[in-house]
Design an enzyme around this catalytic site. Sequence first.
Site, PDB file in Angstrom:
ATOM      1  N   GLY A  11      21.480 117.242  27.957  1.00  0.00           N
ATOM      2  CA  GLY A  11      20.604 117.839  26.964  1.00  0.00           C
ATOM      3  C   GLY A  11      21.015 119.477  26.983  1.00  0.00           C
ATOM      4  O   GLY A  11      21.216 120.113  28.195  1.00  0.00           O
ATOM      5  N   GLY A 115      22.481 118.597  34.017  1.00  0.00           N
ATOM      6  CA  GLY A 115      21.322 118.057  34.541  1.00  0.00           C
ATOM      7  C   GLY A 115      21.442 117.006  35.656  1.00  0.00           C
ATOM      8  O   GLY A 115      22.770 117.019  36.117  1.00  0.00           O
ATOM      9  N   ASP A 116      20.537 116.140  36.002  1.00  0.00           N
ATOM     10  CA  ASP A 116      20.745 115.242  36.903  1.00  0.00           C
ATOM     11  C   ASP A 116      21.917 113.973  36.749  1.00  0.00           C
ATOM     12  O   ASP A 116      22.662 113.861  37.563  1.00  0.00           O
ATOM     13  CB  ASP A 116      19.597 114.554  37.465  1.00  0.00           C
ATOM     14  CG  ASP A 116      18.921 113.861  36.502  1.00  0.00           C
ATOM     15  OD1 ASP A 116      19.333 114.162  35.198  1.00  0.00           O
ATOM     16  OD2 ASP A 116      17.922 112.973  36.792  1.00  0.00           O
ATOM     17  N   ASP A 141      13.680 120.936  32.144  1.00  0.00           N
ATOM     18  CA  ASP A 141      12.371 120.212  32.754  1.00  0.00           C
ATOM     19  C   ASP A 141      12.338 120.695  34.223  1.00  0.00           C
ATOM     20  O   ASP A 141      11.420 120.400  34.899  1.00  0.00           O
ATOM     21  CB  ASP A 141      13.017 118.487  32.769  1.00  0.00           C
ATOM     22  CG  ASP A 141      13.190 117.991  31.611  1.00  0.00           C
ATOM     23  OD1 ASP A 141      12.596 118.471  30.689  1.00  0.00           O
ATOM     24  OD2 ASP A 141      14.095 116.926  31.589  1.00  0.00           O
ATOM     25  N   MET A 183       7.810 118.210  26.412  1.00  0.00           N
ATOM     26  CA  MET A 183       9.036 117.376  27.073  1.00  0.00           C
ATOM     27  C   MET A 183       8.725 117.538  28.724  1.00  0.00           C
ATOM     28  O   MET A 183       7.711 118.271  29.323  1.00  0.00           O
ATOM     29  CB  MET A 183      10.282 118.294  26.866  1.00  0.00           C
ATOM     30  CG  MET A 183      10.719 117.705  25.414  1.00  0.00           C
ATOM     31  SD  MET A 183      12.463 118.302  25.075  1.00  0.00           S
ATOM     32  CE  MET A 183      12.721 117.357  23.553  1.00  0.00           C
ATOM     33  N   GLY A 184       9.844 117.041  29.227  1.00  0.00           N
ATOM     34  CA  GLY A 184       9.741 116.908  31.100  1.00  0.00           C
ATOM     35  C   GLY A 184      10.082 115.685  31.591  1.00  0.00           C
ATOM     36  O   GLY A 184      10.338 115.686  32.600  1.00  0.00           O
ATOM     37  N   ARG A 281      -6.393 116.304  16.219  1.00  0.00           N
ATOM     38  CA  ARG A 281      -4.760 116.406  15.476  1.00  0.00           C
ATOM     39  C   ARG A 281      -4.042 116.504  16.895  1.00  0.00           C
ATOM     40  O   ARG A 281      -4.217 117.055  17.720  1.00  0.00           O
ATOM     41  CB  ARG A 281      -4.450 117.811  14.816  1.00  0.00           C
ATOM     42  CG  ARG A 281      -5.414 117.847  13.554  1.00  0.00           C
ATOM     43  CD  ARG A 281      -4.921 116.880  12.564  1.00  0.00           C
ATOM     44  NE  ARG A 281      -5.861 116.882  11.187  1.00  0.00           N
ATOM     45  CZ  ARG A 281      -7.045 116.454  11.039  1.00  0.00           C
ATOM     46  NH1 ARG A 281      -7.496 115.648  12.033  1.00  0.00           N
ATOM     47  NH2 ARG A 281      -7.703 116.613   9.664  1.00  0.00           N
ATOM     48  N   GLN A 289      11.442 123.233  22.169  1.00  0.00           N
ATOM     49  CA  GLN A 289      11.504 123.669  23.491  1.00  0.00           C
ATOM     50  C   GLN A 289      12.956 124.006  24.101  1.00  0.00           C
ATOM     51  O   GLN A 289      13.269 124.607  25.198  1.00  0.00           O
ATOM     52  CB  GLN A 289      10.821 122.663  24.460  1.00  0.00           C
ATOM     53  CG  GLN A 289       9.207 122.586  23.882  1.00  0.00           C
ATOM     54  CD  GLN A 289       8.737 121.172  24.793  1.00  0.00           C
ATOM     55  OE1 GLN A 289       8.066 121.007  25.596  1.00  0.00           O
ATOM     56  NE2 GLN A 289       8.906 120.305  23.902  1.00  0.00           N
TER      57      GLN A 289
HETATM   58  O1  F6P Z   1      16.166 116.481  29.863  1.00  0.00           O
HETATM   59  C1  F6P Z   1      15.880 117.498  28.943  1.00  0.00           C
HETATM   60  C2  F6P Z   1      15.111 116.825  27.820  1.00  0.00           C
HETATM   61  O2  F6P Z   1      14.751 117.599  26.830  1.00  0.00           O
HETATM   62  C3  F6P Z   1      13.757 115.997  28.172  1.00  0.00           C
HETATM   63  O3  F6P Z   1      12.749 116.844  28.411  1.00  0.00           O
HETATM   64  C4  F6P Z   1      13.840 114.865  26.899  1.00  0.00           C
HETATM   65  O4  F6P Z   1      12.936 113.952  26.993  1.00  0.00           O
HETATM   66  C5  F6P Z   1      15.218 114.665  26.581  1.00  0.00           C
HETATM   67  O5  F6P Z   1      16.035 115.909  26.969  1.00  0.00           O
HETATM   68  C6  F6P Z   1      15.383 114.502  25.280  1.00  0.00           C
HETATM   69  O6  F6P Z   1      16.793 114.177  24.899  1.00  0.00           O
HETATM   70  P1  F6P Z   1      17.460 113.962  23.824  1.00  0.00           P
HETATM   71  O7  F6P Z   1      16.448 113.612  22.538  1.00  0.00           O
HETATM   72  O8  F6P Z   1      18.507 115.087  23.422  1.00  0.00           O
HETATM   73  O9  F6P Z   1      18.188 112.805  23.923  1.00  0.00           O
END
Ligand code: F6P
Length: 364
Positions: A11, A115-116, A141, A183-184, A281, A289
């Site tokens: 991402g 990322g990972d 994240d 997110m996270g 809401r 983000q």
């Molecule tokens: O790892 C980054 C992140 O933004 C996460 O927080 C989120 O769950 C995910 O990527 C969403 O990824 P996408 O919608 O691009 O598949």
Amino acid sequence: MKKIVISTGGGDAPGLNAVIYAVVMAAEAKGWEVYGSRGGYKGLTDLDELVRLLPESVAEITSQGGTILGSTNKGNPFAMSVQNLAGETEICDISDRIMANFNRLGFMCHIAVGGDGSLDIARRFYAEKGMPVIGVPKTIDNDLCATQLTFGFDTAVSTATEALDKLHSTAKSHDRVMVVEVMGREAGWIALNSGISGGADVILIPEIPFDLDNVCEKIADNDLHGKHYAIVVVAEGVKAKDSAVICRDSVSEAGRQEVMLGGVGEWVAGQIRERSGKDVRSLVLGHLQRGGSPTTFDRLLALRFGAAAVRLAEAGRFGHMVALVNGEMQDVTLEEATKERKVVTLDDDKVYTAREIGICLGDK
Ligand code: F6P
């Protein structure tokens, strides 16, 4: 003439362009040629996707969000989903093809920013195929264990905090509970940092299974003290005590079921409405983000990571990733970097801070 290639995977995160800028400028200064592989590894399978990066191609990109190279969180070269002639999906390993192209083009190093997931792919290329790889950690994240911080995180937290600041006035005007999903994945860093900074009453994170009774008690306590509104921050990967993670969907990616997080905020909002009778809401901050210009902090960190990656390449420290350790640029093996996720622990100072300033974390 030494040649290197850089790719951005997973991402996107604010700061990716700053890494690219620093890599190009630092490598050019050494007389190296830099190439960019578009869409992760696509440039190493389809040469139309390989671009020469010159100082003029990266001028003024440092402050821009996203990545000029494009990115993907699909398509692991070791297990790629492809459609055969019969229209069926097959899993193919195209890593040898990538390796052959990498060698044929004469690259001396691949700088893999990710990322990972992407760093684990980079680790496999290094360990199993002998690709000289240098990793650069990226994710909003902040869940990579070997680096104190990843770029993109500060920008994401700032965006979420700004959103929370704006929600206070509307929540207060209508005596409402506003539930904000952030997110996270399995880590609660964005929720915790933005929730504390943005004056949340409740912060729910994946590391602390929550009890809705505690959440509703906090909201009732607000009422008792004349505060008839509340801000509830919910990390996308949270789960209630004795229940599973609520997710939007699960998709099949290269034979594995991948959970698509999202939707738990709406569920929490419904539960609070039912139990408390309050007007509730919910909103999902989602990819907002990940967007926008990186903060000064993220820009600087990304530029430092990019320059340090070129230094590591020059020193031949392949199979390593640049990392921020005690505020300094260091490096760790990709093996170490991808071993586990960095999640919030109960003894984290920010957990203490939240509790001490009266924020409910859902467990009491
Ligand atoms: O790892 C980054 C992140 O933004 C996460 O927080 C989120 O769950 C995910 O990527 C969403 O990824 P996408 O919608 O691009 O598949």
